[in-house]
Design a protein around this motif. Sequence first.
Motif, PDB file in Angstrom:
ATOM      1  N   LEU A 375      -5.320 -14.410  -0.237  1.00 24.58           N
ATOM      2  CA  LEU A 375      -6.068 -13.201   0.094  1.00 24.58           C
ATOM      3  C   LEU A 375      -7.155 -12.962  -0.953  1.00 24.58           C
ATOM      4  O   LEU A 375      -7.003 -13.328  -2.126  1.00 24.58           O
ATOM      5  CB  LEU A 375      -5.111 -12.014   0.158  1.00 24.58           C
ATOM      6  CG  LEU A 375      -3.945 -12.184   1.153  1.00 24.58           C
ATOM      7  CD1 LEU A 375      -2.974 -11.024   1.052  1.00 24.58           C
ATOM      8  CD2 LEU A 375      -4.459 -12.331   2.580  1.00 24.58           C
ATOM      9  N   ASN A 376      -8.241 -12.302  -0.526  1.00 27.08           N
ATOM     10  CA  ASN A 376      -9.354 -12.098  -1.452  1.00 27.08           C
ATOM     11  C   ASN A 376      -9.914 -10.697  -1.297  1.00 27.08           C
ATOM     12  O   ASN A 376      -9.378  -9.860  -0.580  1.00 27.08           O
ATOM     13  CB  ASN A 376     -10.437 -13.162  -1.228  1.00 27.08           C
ATOM     14  CG  ASN A 376     -10.947 -13.145   0.210  1.00 27.08           C
ATOM     15  OD1 ASN A 376     -10.939 -12.117   0.884  1.00 27.08           O
ATOM     16  ND2 ASN A 376     -11.411 -14.297   0.676  1.00 27.08           N
ATOM     17  N   GLY A 377     -11.011 -10.456  -1.990  1.00 23.30           N
ATOM     18  CA  GLY A 377     -11.654  -9.151  -1.946  1.00 23.30           C
ATOM     19  C   GLY A 377     -11.206  -8.262  -3.089  1.00 23.30           C
ATOM     20  O   GLY A 377     -10.445  -8.662  -3.977  1.00 23.30           O
ATOM     21  N   THR A 378     -11.664  -7.032  -3.064  1.00 24.89           N
ATOM     22  CA  THR A 378     -11.404  -6.079  -4.144  1.00 24.89           C
ATOM     23  C   THR A 378     -10.173  -5.234  -3.836  1.00 24.89           C
ATOM     24  O   THR A 378      -9.985  -4.781  -2.705  1.00 24.89           O
ATOM     25  CB  THR A 378     -12.608  -5.143  -4.329  1.00 24.89           C
ATOM     26  OG1 THR A 378     -13.759  -5.936  -4.595  1.00 24.89           O
ATOM     27  CG2 THR A 378     -12.376  -4.161  -5.471  1.00 24.89           C
ATOM     28  N   ILE A 379      -9.369  -5.041  -4.849  1.00 25.35           N
ATOM     29  CA  ILE A 379      -8.234  -4.118  -4.706  1.00 25.35           C
ATOM     30  C   ILE A 379      -8.803  -2.699  -4.661  1.00 25.35           C
ATOM     31  O   ILE A 379      -9.431  -2.247  -5.625  1.00 25.35           O
ATOM     32  CB  ILE A 379      -7.249  -4.256  -5.879  1.00 25.35           C
ATOM     33  CG1 ILE A 379      -6.662  -5.671  -5.922  1.00 25.35           C
ATOM     34  CG2 ILE A 379      -6.130  -3.226  -5.765  1.00 25.35           C
ATOM     35  CD1 ILE A 379      -5.799  -5.935  -7.135  1.00 25.35           C
ATOM     36  N   PRO A 380      -8.609  -1.973  -3.565  1.00 22.57           N
ATOM     37  CA  PRO A 380      -9.254  -0.666  -3.415  1.00 22.57           C
ATOM     38  C   PRO A 380      -8.631   0.395  -4.319  1.00 22.57           C
ATOM     39  O   PRO A 380      -7.426   0.404  -4.552  1.00 22.57           O
ATOM     40  CB  PRO A 380      -9.040  -0.326  -1.944  1.00 22.57           C
ATOM     41  CG  PRO A 380      -7.799  -1.077  -1.571  1.00 22.57           C
ATOM     42  CD  PRO A 380      -7.821  -2.350  -2.364  1.00 22.57           C
ATOM     43  N   SER A 381      -9.466   1.288  -4.816  1.00 21.67           N
ATOM     44  CA  SER A 381      -8.984   2.331  -5.730  1.00 21.67           C
ATOM     45  C   SER A 381      -8.028   3.296  -5.040  1.00 21.67           C
ATOM     46  O   SER A 381      -7.126   3.857  -5.677  1.00 21.67           O
ATOM     47  CB  SER A 381     -10.173   3.092  -6.315  1.00 21.67           C
ATOM     48  OG  SER A 381     -10.947   3.673  -5.275  1.00 21.67           O
ATOM     49  N   TRP A 382      -8.212   3.491  -3.721  1.00 23.81           N
ATOM     50  CA  TRP A 382      -7.336   4.449  -3.030  1.00 23.81           C
ATOM     51  C   TRP A 382      -5.889   3.966  -2.942  1.00 23.81           C
ATOM     52  O   TRP A 382      -4.979   4.729  -2.633  1.00 23.81           O
ATOM     53  CB  TRP A 382      -7.857   4.768  -1.627  1.00 23.81           C
ATOM     54  CG  TRP A 382      -8.203   3.585  -0.769  1.00 23.81           C
ATOM     55  CD1 TRP A 382      -9.453   3.153  -0.461  1.00 23.81           C
ATOM     56  CD2 TRP A 382      -7.297   2.691  -0.099  1.00 23.81           C
ATOM     57  NE1 TRP A 382      -9.400   2.044   0.350  1.00 23.81           N
ATOM     58  CE2 TRP A 382      -8.079   1.738   0.598  1.00 23.81           C
ATOM     59  CE3 TRP A 382      -5.916   2.593  -0.020  1.00 23.81           C
ATOM     60  CZ2 TRP A 382      -7.515   0.708   1.344  1.00 23.81           C
ATOM     61  CZ3 TRP A 382      -5.346   1.572   0.718  1.00 23.81           C
ATOM     62  CH2 TRP A 382      -6.141   0.652   1.402  1.00 23.81           C
ATOM     63  N   LEU A 383      -5.670   2.689  -3.221  1.00 26.24           N
ATOM     64  CA  LEU A 383      -4.304   2.174  -3.186  1.00 26.24           C
ATOM     65  C   LEU A 383      -3.403   2.961  -4.127  1.00 26.24           C
ATOM     66  O   LEU A 383      -2.224   3.187  -3.862  1.00 26.24           O
ATOM     67  CB  LEU A 383      -4.305   0.686  -3.578  1.00 26.24           C
ATOM     68  CG  LEU A 383      -2.951  -0.024  -3.660  1.00 26.24           C
ATOM     69  CD1 LEU A 383      -2.253  -0.014  -2.306  1.00 26.24           C
ATOM     70  CD2 LEU A 383      -3.129  -1.455  -4.145  1.00 26.24           C
ATOM     71  N   PHE A 384      -3.997   3.447  -5.220  1.00 20.26           N
ATOM     72  CA  PHE A 384      -3.210   4.127  -6.247  1.00 20.26           C
ATOM     73  C   PHE A 384      -2.961   5.600  -5.919  1.00 20.26           C
ATOM     74  O   PHE A 384      -2.363   6.325  -6.705  1.00 20.26           O
ATOM     75  CB  PHE A 384      -3.910   3.977  -7.595  1.00 20.26           C
ATOM     76  CG  PHE A 384      -4.312   2.559  -7.867  1.00 20.26           C
ATOM     77  CD1 PHE A 384      -3.357   1.565  -7.980  1.00 20.26           C
ATOM     78  CD2 PHE A 384      -5.649   2.204  -7.972  1.00 20.26           C
ATOM     79  CE1 PHE A 384      -3.718   0.246  -8.206  1.00 20.26           C
ATOM     80  CE2 PHE A 384      -6.021   0.890  -8.201  1.00 20.26           C
ATOM     81  CZ  PHE A 384      -5.054  -0.099  -8.311  1.00 20.26           C
ATOM     82  N   THR A 385      -3.422   6.023  -4.765  1.00 21.35           N
ATOM     83  CA  THR A 385      -3.165   7.405  -4.341  1.00 21.35           C
ATOM     84  C   THR A 385      -2.016   7.497  -3.351  1.00 21.35           C
ATOM     85  O   THR A 385      -1.671   8.592  -2.907  1.00 21.35           O
ATOM     86  CB  THR A 385      -4.430   8.005  -3.689  1.00 21.35           C
ATOM     87  OG1 THR A 385      -4.701   7.323  -2.459  1.00 21.35           O
ATOM     88  CG2 THR A 385      -5.626   7.898  -4.620  1.00 21.35           C
ATOM     89  N   LEU A 386      -1.435   6.372  -3.002  1.00 20.35           N
ATOM     90  CA  LEU A 386      -0.325   6.382  -2.047  1.00 20.35           C
ATOM     91  C   LEU A 386       0.947   6.852  -2.736  1.00 20.35           C
ATOM     92  O   LEU A 386       1.579   6.123  -3.494  1.00 20.35           O
ATOM     93  CB  LEU A 386      -0.121   4.978  -1.456  1.00 20.35           C
ATOM     94  CG  LEU A 386      -1.293   4.409  -0.644  1.00 20.35           C
ATOM     95  CD1 LEU A 386      -0.943   3.028  -0.118  1.00 20.35           C
ATOM     96  CD2 LEU A 386      -1.641   5.330   0.514  1.00 20.35           C
ATOM     97  N   ALA A 387       1.305   8.088  -2.464  1.00 15.17           N
ATOM     98  CA  ALA A 387       2.418   8.717  -3.189  1.00 15.17           C
ATOM     99  C   ALA A 387       3.757   8.052  -2.918  1.00 15.17           C
ATOM    100  O   ALA A 387       4.647   8.062  -3.765  1.00 15.17           O
ATOM    101  CB  ALA A 387       2.490  10.203  -2.809  1.00 15.17           C
ATOM    102  N   SER A 388       3.937   7.457  -1.734  1.00 14.16           N
ATOM    103  CA  SER A 388       5.241   6.908  -1.368  1.00 14.16           C
ATOM    104  C   SER A 388       5.486   5.524  -1.956  1.00 14.16           C
ATOM    105  O   SER A 388       6.628   5.072  -2.057  1.00 14.16           O
ATOM    106  CB  SER A 388       5.368   6.833   0.154  1.00 14.16           C
ATOM    107  OG  SER A 388       4.376   5.978   0.697  1.00 14.16           O
TER     108      SER A 388
END
Length: 412
Positions: A375-388
């Motif tokens: 897999l490639n691309g950028t790790i999105p910043s919103w990933l770190f907002t997933l509370a669960s």
Amino acid sequence: MNSNHSPASSHCDYYAVSYPRTASWKQGSDCCSWDGVTCDTFTGHVTSLDLRSSWLLGTLEVNSSLFLLHHLRNLNLACNNFQGSRVSSNFGQFPYLTHLNLSSSYFSGLVPIEISQLSKLLSVDLSNNSLKLEQPNFVKFLLNLTELRYLVLDFVDMSLVAPGSLVNLSSSLVSLSLRHNYLQGEFPSEIFHLPFLQQLTLSENTDLTGNLPMSNWSGPLRLFNLSSTRFSGKLPDTIGNLINLNVLDLSSCNFEGPVPASLWNLTRITCLVLTSNRFTGQSPTSLSNLGGLTVLYLRHNNFSGQFPDVLGNLSELKYLDLSENNFRGQLPLSAFNLTQLSSLDFSDNQLVGQFPRQVSSLSFLTKLRLFNNFLNGTIPSWLFTLASLEILGLGNNRFTGSLDQDRHWLVL
């Protein structure tokens, strides 16, 4: 034997009501009015004693007044603490008994042969104790209990019982559960042909061998669990005859070869677990037929090819694991539209594509593992907002960006 708030077996967690029923019993009062006691309205005889999860603590003596209740039809002592008491031969003195439940109550020792005298028994549950069954007693037990419909012997030591003796089971049997019994040898295929069988559990018998029948399956079967046994061979195409099947667990067996197409037509399945076998071939698009699935585990097999992007119909899916296979091609993005997902694992394959933006809408997702792919691309910043999210595995891909080290995640 006292009524005390003493912990029973951990297997009793499913009982919703737990309280000391006998604490309200008063000497001199009509026992038919006592909690857990049912009497015949005409004769006054006690016909049912339901003391499950009643905080009973102490040994069950052979002279207990329990054994004077000769008209009992239903006896339930499950989920108490009898502190290693033996199952007394006096249990054979209930000639009218149809239902016997001694599960999860710290009984120990040999199951007495006198149990086989209870010829009217319809349901027996001796599970989750420290009990042992030997061959002569078990054979007599089966031969005499010709009306038996429900038999649960989970965790009963049956290492000295020949699996072949199970052919003597009642043809009326509806449910058979033999989990972790130390059974050794070949399981008789005749059991698969019982006409009323709805539940069959043989899991955690690591020395139990067998093959699935090529014909005449028990049509009513709803739950079928062979996990952690040595069943082997190919899945027969006739598995598709089990049209009522809800749960199929074949994990950690020795099955091999392609999964028959007929399996994907069992539209009532809610739980399908094929983990840790040697299944081969590609997953078909007809997987989308299984719209009621909540669990799909295909982990650790030899599946290959591109996994079909047809998961959008599986709207109830909560647990999806395709890891440790040889899947290639694009990441199946339809998986990330399944809003009920709690756990998703595509790790250890050869999948390509970018991090799916749909992850942001998976509000119940606690586990996401995509590592060891391409897999490639950028790790999105919103990933770190997933509370669960609790477990995240992205390593050994071609992603750019960095993980938020302030999050208390287990990163694999």
